[in-house]
Scaffold this active site. Structure first.
Site, mmCIF file in Angstrom:
data_model
loop_
_atom_site.group_PDB
_atom_site.id
_atom_site.type_symbol
_atom_site.label_atom_id
_atom_site.label_comp_id
_atom_site.label_asym_id
_atom_site.label_seq_id
_atom_site.Cartn_x
_atom_site.Cartn_y
_atom_site.Cartn_z
ATOM 1 N N ARG A 115 -3.317 -10.007 4.951
ATOM 2 C CA ARG A 115 -3.732 -10.193 3.559
ATOM 3 C C ARG A 115 -2.621 -9.644 2.669
ATOM 4 O O ARG A 115 -2.345 -8.446 2.713
ATOM 5 C CB ARG A 115 -5.053 -9.438 3.346
ATOM 6 N N LYS A 159 0.814 -1.219 0.000
ATOM 7 C CA LYS A 159 0.000 0.000 0.000
ATOM 8 C C LYS A 159 0.847 1.268 0.000
ATOM 9 O O LYS A 159 2.044 1.234 0.249
ATOM 10 C CB LYS A 159 -1.004 -0.052 1.149
#
Ligand code: PMM
Length: 297
Positions: free
Chosen positions: A264, A223
């Protein structure tokens, strides 16, 4: 602190932080978009995630990257169903990443055993009832709005307090709609209506989530907050998404150490190894109150 083991009905119980491998069947996800649009390739990739250490595979057919627009329902169904079916047939524990109740229901019929809704039931008011009916575990992520608008929604007084309060509210709503609270997994939603500073503050306070009494899933993979941390010092350009996997594994270890139920991630091997290292260290730590005597020479 003793680590809490969470039992989720219908799922295995891992004695360490579990690893959810990401399989985006989309043309436009921010780091793996376009790679797995062919269902045969997607199933192969899902199996390779398991071979590399994933405990489950999260299949998504709609990108949620900042700015993304919704895809039509039929398109989302056509992308995910053959992949869910193919992986379930091979015995893989499949999670369906969707904000749509129709997709959740069809995916569970096709063999998915977890519904992962990044909107935590807010995008589709039939989602909670559908999940309640199917009886599968539900990942409830913190969410404030659709991807095209979410960057404008990152306005918090105290991000940790605000996000946990909002997740509690989302949790109450899905439980009122019939979802068994024992089947809900919560997720702070890194990068979703969050500034980089918000993501770091949430990661630094993962311990606080134990107060909710629910298993915690954390999704740091590749991210922006990692890309900016690792930006080129000369140009300030963020590190490209596919070169953020070592930082992702490091973040996963910190989440595991804070007691996360699962992380995840896109690149599974490094994280699967890293959470095993963390679990081994945890198992060898003296129990609380039994610190080894301080040695002096
Ligand atoms: N992040 C993305 C998609 N789905 N689901 C959960 N539960 N938590 C997340 O943080 C999350 C998610 C966006 O990342 P991707 O586009 O690379 O899948």
């Amino acid at each position: 602190m003793e680590r809490q083991l969470h039992t989720l009905p219908g799922l295995p119980e891992w004695d360490r932080c579990a690893v959810m491998g990401i399989l985006n069947v989309t043309p436009d996800s921010f780091s793996d978009g376009g790679s797995w649009l062919d269902p045969g390739w997607a199933v192969e990739h899902g199996l390779s995630l398991v071979a590399r250490g994933a405990d489950m595979v999260d299949v998504g057919g709609e990108s949620t990257r900042p700015g993304a627009r919704r895809v039509p329902l039929q398109e989302e169904l056509a992308r995910v169903l053959p992949v869910v079916r193919g992986l379930a047939r091979e015995g893989v524990l499949v999670s369906i990443d969707t904000m749509r109740s129709e997709v959740a229901e069809a995916a569970v019929d096709a063999g998915a055993r977890i519904v992962n809704d990044v909107s935590g039931g807010l995008a589709d008011d039939r989602m909670a009832r559908t999940v309640a009916r199917t009886g599968v575990p539900f990942v409830l992520m913190h969410w404030r709005g659709q991807s095209h608008a979410m960057d404008g929604l990152a306005d918090y007084e105290d991000v940790v307090a605000d996000v946990t309060t909002e997740v509690e509210r989302q949790l109450d709503a899905v439980v009122s709609a019939g979802v068994d609270p024992a089947r809900v997994i919560v997720d702070p939603g890194l990068g979703f209506a969050k500034s980089r500073a918000d993501d770091w503050a949430l990661l630094a306070a993962l311990d606080a989530w134990h107060a909710l009494g629910r298993p915690l899933l954390v999704g740091p993979s590749r991210k922006r907050f990692l890309g900016e941390l690792l930006a080129d010092p000369a140009t300030g350009v963020p590190r490209p998404a596919r070169e953020r996997d070592a930082a992702t594994a490091a973040t996963a270890v910190l989440a595991a150490a804070a007691g996360a139920w699962a992380v995840r991630v896109h690149e599974v091997r490094a994280t699967a190894d890293a959470v095993r290292v963390e679990a081994a260290l945890h198992a060898h730590r003296p129990a609380a109150g039994r610190r080894p005597p301080h040695r002096t020479r």
